[in-house]
Design a protein around this motif. Structure first.
Motif, mmCIF file in Angstrom:
data_model
loop_
_atom_site.group_PDB
_atom_site.id
_atom_site.type_symbol
_atom_site.label_atom_id
_atom_site.label_comp_id
_atom_site.label_asym_id
_atom_site.label_seq_id
_atom_site.Cartn_x
_atom_site.Cartn_y
_atom_site.Cartn_z
ATOM 1 N N HIS A 179 0.681 -3.018 -15.589
ATOM 2 C CA HIS A 179 2.000 -2.400 -15.610
ATOM 3 C C HIS A 179 3.076 -3.369 -16.098
ATOM 4 C CE1 HIS A 179 0.903 0.975 -12.524
ATOM 5 N NE2 HIS A 179 0.242 1.043 -13.654
ATOM 6 N N TYR A 214 1.209 9.475 -4.885
ATOM 7 C CA TYR A 214 2.035 8.303 -5.098
ATOM 8 C C TYR A 214 2.406 7.597 -3.803
ATOM 9 C CZ TYR A 214 2.513 10.453 -9.690
ATOM 10 O OH TYR A 214 2.251 11.007 -10.904
ATOM 11 N N SER A 215 2.197 8.249 -2.667
ATOM 12 C CA SER A 215 2.609 7.655 -1.399
ATOM 13 C C SER A 215 1.764 6.446 -1.019
ATOM 14 C CB SER A 215 2.548 8.706 -0.279
ATOM 15 O OG SER A 215 1.216 9.166 -0.101
ATOM 16 N N VAL A 275 2.202 -1.262 -8.574
ATOM 17 C CA VAL A 275 3.396 -1.183 -9.416
ATOM 18 C C VAL A 275 3.596 -2.469 -10.214
ATOM 19 C CG1 VAL A 275 5.910 -0.900 -9.386
ATOM 20 C CG2 VAL A 275 4.478 0.435 -7.822
ATOM 21 N N LEU A 309 0.793 4.136 -3.198
ATOM 22 C CA LEU A 309 1.022 3.038 -4.127
ATOM 23 C C LEU A 309 1.909 1.972 -3.485
ATOM 24 C CD1 LEU A 309 1.675 4.962 -7.467
ATOM 25 C CD2 LEU A 309 -0.479 4.081 -6.567
ATOM 26 N N ASN A 355 0.458 13.580 -1.306
ATOM 27 C CA ASN A 355 1.176 12.972 -2.424
ATOM 28 C C ASN A 355 0.407 11.745 -2.915
ATOM 29 O OD1 ASN A 355 2.946 11.719 -4.191
ATOM 30 N ND2 ASN A 355 4.747 12.131 -2.940
#
Length: 228
Positions: A90, A77-78, A85, A80, A75
């Motif tokens: 962002h 996104y794991s 973020v 991040l 994954n």
């Protein structure tokens, strides 16, 4: 549907829902929920096993597409964390989205937007129960934010370099106890006044409706006193 008297029991509701194509029940915190009657409905012949398979299939297909059953290492996104973020890129994008989503109902003589270069030497007063209370700024189904990333109106205005005074007038949205004298003192010495009012989840939320659109408690009085 049971609450709307469309059906008379959880069993009837489960049968009607599954037959209508509903494959997901939002029943967080309910052990005795509607879809727990599905095995009984199946045993009674009200629904078929094939129908259940048809309802469940898209749920698991969606979960598979989201990678829910993949090893965490697969994954992307794991890995991040807040450094990604809450990166400047962002946060600037979030700020742009917020600025572009404002609804300005009336802007007399171009009062807004307030610009830092025009506020030098100005005295600002920011008042109201929403002026500096991070807890009430988030609505229903909001995530739990990191406190250091919450910008209340007071905190944001203080970043403009102006002389900012603050009083809530009342400490919470219901505004049952209102300090008029303190509000008048703060507002009376200001060149620009921003009044922050509203409801928040303390006053209205899902399954907690109001019978009118009036400002709660003494909030209208607070606004009228600020204008006065």
């Amino acid at each position: 549907m049971l609450g709307h008297h469309y059906t008379h029991s959880f069993l009837e509701t489960a049968v009607a829902s599954v037959n209508a194509g509903c494959n997901l029940e939002l029943s967080y915190g309910m052990r005795n929920n509607v879809f727990m009657r599905i095995p009984q409905a199946l045993a009674m012949g009200n629904i078929t096993l094939q129908m259940l398979r048809d309802r469940v299939r898209p749920l698991f297909y969606t979960r598979m597409r989201l990678g829910e059953f993949d090893p965490p290492a697969m994954n992307p996104y794991s890995s991040l964390d807040l450094s990604v973020v809450q990166s400047p890129e962002h946060r600037n994008l979030s700020l742009e989205a917020a600025v572009k989503s404002f609804v300005l109902l009336k802007n007399v003589q171009g009062t807004l937007p307030l610009r830092a270069q025009h506020l030098s030497g100005q005295h600002l007063a920011v008042v109201g129960p929403f002026a500096d209370n991070p807890r009430v700024l988030f609505g229903d189904y909001a995530p739990v934010p990191e406190p250091q990333y919450i910008y209340t109106p007071r905190r944001g205005l203080e970043m403009l370099g102006a002389n900012v005074s603050f009083t809530a007038g009342c400490s919470e949205p219901r505004c049952q106890r209102y300090s008029r004298a303190e509000l008048v003192r703060v507002v009376g010495a200001a060149d620009v006044v921003l009044v922050c009012l509203g409801t928040g989840v303390d006053v209205e939320t899902e399954a907690k409706d109001r019978s009118d659109l009036s400002l709660p408690g003494h909030q209208l009085e607070l606004l009228q006193d600020a204008v006065q």
